[in-house]
Motif scaffolding. Structure first.
Motif, PDB file in Angstrom:
ATOM      1  N   GLU A  26      70.696 -63.522 -49.712  1.00 32.86           N
ATOM      2  CA  GLU A  26      70.735 -64.378 -48.519  1.00 32.86           C
ATOM      3  C   GLU A  26      69.907 -63.764 -47.383  1.00 32.86           C
ATOM      4  O   GLU A  26      69.319 -64.494 -46.565  1.00 32.86           O
ATOM      5  CB  GLU A  26      72.173 -64.638 -48.057  1.00 32.86           C
ATOM      6  CG  GLU A  26      72.985 -63.398 -47.724  1.00 32.86           C
ATOM      7  CD  GLU A  26      73.745 -62.838 -48.921  1.00 32.86           C
ATOM      8  OE1 GLU A  26      74.771 -62.156 -48.696  1.00 32.86           O
ATOM      9  OE2 GLU A  26      73.324 -63.099 -50.062  1.00 32.86           O
ATOM     10  N   GLU A  27      69.843 -62.434 -47.325  1.00 37.35           N
ATOM     11  CA  GLU A  27      69.022 -61.776 -46.310  1.00 37.35           C
ATOM     12  C   GLU A  27      67.536 -61.990 -46.581  1.00 37.35           C
ATOM     13  O   GLU A  27      66.748 -62.202 -45.651  1.00 37.35           O
ATOM     14  CB  GLU A  27      69.340 -60.280 -46.263  1.00 37.35           C
ATOM     15  CG  GLU A  27      70.727 -59.953 -45.730  1.00 37.35           C
ATOM     16  CD  GLU A  27      71.051 -58.471 -45.795  1.00 37.35           C
ATOM     17  OE1 GLU A  27      71.666 -57.953 -44.839  1.00 37.35           O
ATOM     18  OE2 GLU A  27      70.686 -57.835 -46.809  1.00 37.35           O
ATOM     19  N   ARG A  28      67.150 -61.951 -47.856  1.00 37.96           N
ATOM     20  CA  ARG A  28      65.755 -62.240 -48.209  1.00 37.96           C
ATOM     21  C   ARG A  28      65.398 -63.681 -47.874  1.00 37.96           C
ATOM     22  O   ARG A  28      64.310 -63.968 -47.374  1.00 37.96           O
ATOM     23  CB  ARG A  28      65.518 -61.960 -49.692  1.00 37.96           C
ATOM     24  CG  ARG A  28      65.551 -60.486 -50.069  1.00 37.96           C
ATOM     25  CD  ARG A  28      64.873 -60.241 -51.409  1.00 37.96           C
ATOM     26  NE  ARG A  28      65.474 -61.027 -52.482  1.00 37.96           N
ATOM     27  CZ  ARG A  28      66.494 -60.619 -53.221  1.00 37.96           C
ATOM     28  NH1 ARG A  28      67.030 -59.422 -53.020  1.00 37.96           N
ATOM     29  NH2 ARG A  28      66.972 -61.375 -54.184  1.00 37.96           N
ATOM     30  N   ASP A  29      66.316 -64.606 -48.147  1.00 39.79           N
ATOM     31  CA  ASP A  29      66.070 -66.013 -47.831  1.00 39.79           C
ATOM     32  C   ASP A  29      65.867 -66.210 -46.334  1.00 39.79           C
ATOM     33  O   ASP A  29      64.969 -66.938 -45.903  1.00 39.79           O
ATOM     34  CB  ASP A  29      67.235 -66.888 -48.312  1.00 39.79           C
ATOM     35  CG  ASP A  29      67.301 -66.993 -49.834  1.00 39.79           C
ATOM     36  OD1 ASP A  29      66.282 -66.676 -50.488  1.00 39.79           O
ATOM     37  OD2 ASP A  29      68.361 -67.374 -50.354  1.00 39.79           O
ATOM     38  N   LEU A  31      64.870 -63.951 -44.149  1.00 41.21           N
ATOM     39  CA  LEU A  31      63.617 -63.315 -43.741  1.00 41.21           C
ATOM     40  C   LEU A  31      62.413 -64.175 -44.147  1.00 41.21           C
ATOM     41  O   LEU A  31      61.443 -64.283 -43.388  1.00 41.21           O
ATOM     42  CB  LEU A  31      63.520 -61.924 -44.365  1.00 41.21           C
ATOM     43  CG  LEU A  31      62.405 -61.003 -43.860  1.00 41.21           C
ATOM     44  CD1 LEU A  31      62.495 -60.815 -42.345  1.00 41.21           C
ATOM     45  CD2 LEU A  31      62.471 -59.655 -44.569  1.00 41.21           C
ATOM     46  N   LEU A  32      62.495 -64.795 -45.311  1.00 43.19           N
ATOM     47  CA  LEU A  32      61.415 -65.685 -45.752  1.00 43.19           C
ATOM     48  C   LEU A  32      61.296 -66.879 -44.814  1.00 43.19           C
ATOM     49  O   LEU A  32      60.182 -67.275 -44.430  1.00 43.19           O
ATOM     50  CB  LEU A  32      61.672 -66.160 -47.176  1.00 43.19           C
ATOM     51  CG  LEU A  32      60.629 -67.129 -47.773  1.00 43.19           C
ATOM     52  CD1 LEU A  32      59.269 -66.446 -47.872  1.00 43.19           C
ATOM     53  CD2 LEU A  32      61.078 -67.622 -49.144  1.00 43.19           C
ATOM     54  N   ASN A  33      62.417 -67.455 -44.420  1.00 42.45           N
ATOM     55  CA  ASN A  33      62.388 -68.595 -43.494  1.00 42.45           C
ATOM     56  C   ASN A  33      61.833 -68.192 -42.135  1.00 42.45           C
ATOM     57  O   ASN A  33      61.112 -68.952 -41.491  1.00 42.45           O
ATOM     58  CB  ASN A  33      63.794 -69.176 -43.333  1.00 42.45           C
ATOM     59  CG  ASN A  33      64.284 -69.893 -44.581  1.00 42.45           C
ATOM     60  OD1 ASN A  33      63.470 -70.409 -45.356  1.00 42.45           O
ATOM     61  ND2 ASN A  33      65.584 -69.915 -44.798  1.00 42.45           N
ATOM     62  N   GLN A  34      62.169 -66.975 -41.684  1.00 47.11           N
ATOM     63  CA  GLN A  34      61.738 -66.524 -40.363  1.00 47.11           C
ATOM     64  C   GLN A  34      60.271 -66.104 -40.329  1.00 47.11           C
ATOM     65  O   GLN A  34      59.547 -66.409 -39.376  1.00 47.11           O
ATOM     66  CB  GLN A  34      62.599 -65.337 -39.918  1.00 47.11           C
ATOM     67  CG  GLN A  34      64.062 -65.671 -39.672  1.00 47.11           C
ATOM     68  CD  GLN A  34      64.906 -64.428 -39.492  1.00 47.11           C
ATOM     69  OE1 GLN A  34      64.388 -63.322 -39.312  1.00 47.11           O
ATOM     70  NE2 GLN A  34      66.232 -64.586 -39.547  1.00 47.11           N
ATOM     71  N   LYS A  35      59.819 -65.437 -41.393  1.00 47.03           N
ATOM     72  CA  LYS A  35      58.501 -64.808 -41.329  1.00 47.03           C
ATOM     73  C   LYS A  35      57.562 -65.184 -42.477  1.00 47.03           C
ATOM     74  O   LYS A  35      56.456 -64.653 -42.559  1.00 47.03           O
ATOM     75  CB  LYS A  35      58.651 -63.283 -41.296  1.00 47.03           C
ATOM     76  CG  LYS A  35      59.265 -62.764 -40.000  1.00 47.03           C
ATOM     77  CD  LYS A  35      58.997 -61.289 -39.809  1.00 47.03           C
ATOM     78  CE  LYS A  35      59.445 -60.798 -38.444  1.00 47.03           C
ATOM     79  NZ  LYS A  35      59.073 -59.384 -38.205  1.00 47.03           N
ATOM     80  N   GLN A  64      58.005 -61.048 -53.020  1.00 47.49           N
ATOM     81  CA  GLN A  64      59.308 -60.445 -53.282  1.00 47.49           C
ATOM     82  C   GLN A  64      60.430 -61.156 -52.538  1.00 47.49           C
ATOM     83  O   GLN A  64      61.589 -61.097 -52.961  1.00 47.49           O
ATOM     84  CB  GLN A  64      59.282 -58.965 -52.890  1.00 47.49           C
ATOM     85  CG  GLN A  64      58.427 -58.112 -53.818  1.00 47.49           C
ATOM     86  CD  GLN A  64      58.365 -56.677 -53.355  1.00 47.49           C
ATOM     87  OE1 GLN A  64      59.268 -55.880 -53.603  1.00 47.49           O
ATOM     88  NE2 GLN A  64      57.285 -56.334 -52.662  1.00 47.49           N
ATOM     89  N   LEU A  65      60.087 -61.827 -51.442  1.00 49.33           N
ATOM     90  CA  LEU A  65      61.103 -62.586 -50.710  1.00 49.33           C
ATOM     91  C   LEU A  65      61.467 -63.888 -51.414  1.00 49.33           C
ATOM     92  O   LEU A  65      62.577 -64.400 -51.254  1.00 49.33           O
ATOM     93  CB  LEU A  65      60.603 -62.898 -49.294  1.00 49.33           C
ATOM     94  CG  LEU A  65      60.498 -61.721 -48.325  1.00 49.33           C
ATOM     95  CD1 LEU A  65      59.902 -62.176 -47.001  1.00 49.33           C
ATOM     96  CD2 LEU A  65      61.859 -61.070 -48.094  1.00 49.33           C
TER      97      LEU A  65
END
Length: 394
Positions: A26-29, A31-35, A64-65
């Motif tokens: 969920e943290e990767r998701d 971060l992907l949405n943000q950046k 990787q995200l």
């Protein structure tokens, strides 16, 4: 330099990306949405500034995200039975009976433009005459009438290897065509509708600019990613289809579609396609190859399986050589290293050093660029034969 600085500011601190493997899903998701968009832009601008290694690094984080690609069990079995063939020779042989060849690219990997240049040189020999590239400004139906690649020629062609591809194409006598349909799709209210209009408009532009003049014209089309996909098949102008599917319907001909955007090295195995490393180690080939199946067809192992005809595997030439640049620039592009002139090295901060052909103006796309930082070893310029002049941007 200004665009690169804007991209760096937009991406912000990159420290978090060194911890990707420790992040929860969920943290990767998040971060992907943000950046995610900022990473793509930064990677593209790094590639344009001559930092191919830095571009690959950024996109390895982006990969990787994302959710890892699920490997089709049939693809894994197919890899075990396939045999390698030289990619250029195999594509040219298959193209002899086709009217259209469509090759894609990953926009941040300049090495793939070297492959496109090499393929175009061979396709011209067997009767292909029109080269249509996604980079060209759609408002200019006939780009580069004098063979000059300027910074206004197109977006992606501001990158030195893309410019080299276009210079080579002009020398080989290709008729260049702009076709993309970004402006015509801007009014759409959703991303899905914008993409549908873009594909439809691109096919319409190609039909009007090439095939209405010569219905039998043989065309090499250079695109990004899924534009080369023949599925979903065309059903009607109001339903979605990629460019390749539109052309297949409009011209009643089957384009030869080739992917090179999936099977290459990011310099980080964790970002690669799950079957990439197995394929290159199993085949032990030092140049770009395709995989031939026992039935005579060609294998596509990524999620383009069933959507494209062939898939190019690029050996891992991402290692940084003694020049400070990726080794593909010598091995694949056959460029020669040259030290940055000492009087251009900065005493503080950083500079973008640019090399131009001596007889080209400041509106030209540089032959190469490197970022140099005071107090650190300067990467070498990688140049073809010729005479050059140099400039820099702070």
């Amino acid at each position: 330099m200004q665009k690169l600085q804007e991209a760096e500011k937009r991406a912000g601190s990159l420290a978090i990306f060194g911890k990707i493997t420790k992040l929860r899903e969920e943290e990767r998701d998040d971060l992907l949405n943000q950046k995610g968009g900022a990473l793509q832009y930064l990677g593209t601008m790094r590639a344009m500034a001559g930092d191919a290694d830095g571009a690959a690094q950024v996109f390895s984080w982006w990969r990787q995200l994302k959710q890892p690609e699920v490997v089709n069990p049939e693809a894994r079995t197919a890899l075990e039975k396939a045999i390698p063939e030289d990619a250029i020779r195999a594509i040219v042989r298959a193209a002899r009976t086709r009217q259209i060849v469509i090759l894609n690219e990953a926009h941040h990997i300049p090495e793939q433009r070297v492959f496109a240049m090499q393929l175009a040189h061979e396709l011209k020999k067997i009767g292909f005459e029109y080269l249509a590239c996604e980079t060209f400004d759609e408002k200019i139906p006939v780009p580069m009438p004098d063979g000059h690649v300027s910074t206004s020629t197109g977006f992606y062609s501001k990158e030195p290897m893309f410019a080299a591809f276009l210079r080579s194409a002009h020398q080989d006598g290709w008729k260049l065509v702009g076709y993309d349909n970004m402006i015509g799709s801007e009014a759409a209210e959703t991303a899905e509708e914008r993409q549908r209009l873009r594909e439809l408009g691109a096919a319409t532009n190609l039909f009007q600019r090439v095939f209405e003049k010569n219905i039998k014209a043989r065309v090499f089309i250079y695109v990004g990613y899924s534009h080369a996909s023949k599925t979903p098949a065309f059903q009607s102008p109001t339903t979605f289809a990629w460019l390749a599917a539109h052309l297949k319907h409009q011209l009643n001909t089957d384009p030869l579609t080739v992917d090179q955007s999936a099977m290459f090295s990011y310099g980080n195995p964790k970002a690669e396609h799950p079957l990439y490393r197995t394929a290159i180690e199993q085949q032990n080939v030092n140049s770009a190859f395709v995989l031939k199946a026992p039935n005579g067809n060609y294998e596509v192992l990524s999620d383009y399986r069933g959507r494209m005809d062939m898939q190019v595997f690029h050996p891992d030439h991402s290692k940084i050589s003694a020049t400070g640049r990726p080794e593909w620039m010598q091995i694949v592009a056959k460029l020669k290293p040259r030290h940055v002139p000492a009087d251009l090295l900065p005493s503080s901060g950083r500079r973008l050093i640019q090399a131009y052909f001596a007889d080209e103006g400041t509106d030209s796309v540089p032959v190469d660029m490197v970022m140099v930082e005071a107090g650190k070893p300067a990467p070498m310029l990688m140049l073809p034969k010729g005479n050059f002049r140099f400039r820099f941007e702070e």
